[in-house]
Design a protein around this motif. Structure first.
Motif: not given
Length: 324
Positions: A263-266, A253-256, A208-210
């Motif tokens: 990789i999440s930053g990419c 969801f996709l970055t998690s 939720v925060h993200t």
């Protein structure tokens, strides 16, 4: 029951609106070019007159620009084609190949082979991170911020006209500094809530925060160009939290999906231009609930305290110098 229904509708609408950028991006440049061409018709008429009066003058065809799509592809190329691919090749090809060579030279289960591989792996990983990953990460942060702003400004000018900036340069600097501090502290708050002892709730609280943070990232360009100050932007997102949770859900969801922050930053940098465009085209659902989700309130209070402690001595010194 009616309140729950309106909340679900707002959340669903936010989720759907966040995906519009994947479609809009393919015709946005065309719309921008057509709008620019319609606005330049009087100039083209005057050019035709000059050409008819002076036949030696060659008429130049108007150039079509694909700025938004170009910037988006550049983000994909830098973050996916160069950054992410280089990490993938290093970890998926270079390191396994060297491990295979060392196992051939010293044996697969020998103590010497394992020691050599452990030392080689540590040295290569440290060297790769220091010489390649960290400099490229810093470079991509700077370049991405410029490209994101370029995409946001082009989309805003097309749909809403000239941006309405803040009233003074001092307000602009203060708003930017305070916004960066709020977002940094909110990231820490997101990390803290993820350690909630009950497993499912820790993940949900962090999600939720993200979602709220990614919605703030996406809509901040549009709201800033509308002349909204930071407190108004945050209040609007907190008051209409169902819509903005739904809007930030796909990107969150996709970055998690990966545990690697790099990789999440990419993934974020590749997809974020689409969410900027989606936010620019969206009309948020408001008043879906009377309950305001004040997730930003703790970091706002902390930021105010930090700014007060930092700025008060500066103001006192300034007044003391002025009186002397």
């Amino acid at each position: 029951m009616e309140n729950i229904t309106t909340v679900i509708r707002a959340l669903t609408r936010g989720f759907i609106d966040s995906l519009k950028g994947t479609v809009v991006i393919f015709y946005l440049d065309k719309s921008i070019n057509e709008k620019a061409r319609r606005g330049s018709i009087p100039q083209e008429i005057s050019k035709l007159r000059r050409v008819s009066e002076h036949p030696a003058v060659k008429q130049q065809k108007p150039q079509k620009r694909k700025k938004v799509l170009k910037r988006t592809l550049q983000c994909c190329g830098l973050n996916g084609g160069i950054f992410w691919l280089s990490i993938f090749l290093f970890e998926g090809a270079v390191l396994p190949f060297l491990k295979y060579i060392i196992s051939l030279l010293f044996g697969k289960s020998s103590f010497v082979g394992n020691s050599v591989w452990s030392l080689t792996h540590s040295m290569l990983s440290l060297t790769f991170s220091t010489i390649w990953v960290m400099p490229l990460l810093l470079l991509s942060k700077v370049v991405n911020s410029l490209w994101f702003q370029d995409i946001a400004d082009s989309a805003y000018r097309h749909s809403r006209g000239r941006p309405q900036l803040l009233s003074s340069f001092g307000k602009l600097i203060a708003d930017t500094m305070f916004s960066v501090l709020i977002q940094f502290l909110f990231l820490i708050q997101t990390l803290v809530v993820s350690f909630f002892p009950v497993a499912p709730f820790g993940y949900l609280f962090s999600l939720v925060h993200t979602c709220m943070l990614y919605s703030l990232y996406s809509f901040e360009y549009k709201m800033y160009n509308m002349g909204w100050e930071l407190h108004k932007r945050l209040n609007f997102i907190e008051a209409n939290w169902p819509y903005f949770i739904g809007f930030g859900l796909p990107l969150s969801f996709l970055t998690s999906l990966t545990t690697s922050y790099i990789i999440s930053g990419c993934i974020f940098s590749i997809l974020f231009p689409l969410f900027i465009i989606s936010a620019n085209e969206a009309e948020p659902v408001i008043n879906s609930t009377q309950t305001q989700l004040q997730l930003f309130s703790p970091v706002i209070a902390l930021s105010n305290a930090l700014f007060h402690r930092t700025m008060t001595p500066l103001v006192a010194d300034k007044n003391r110098i002025k009186n002397s």
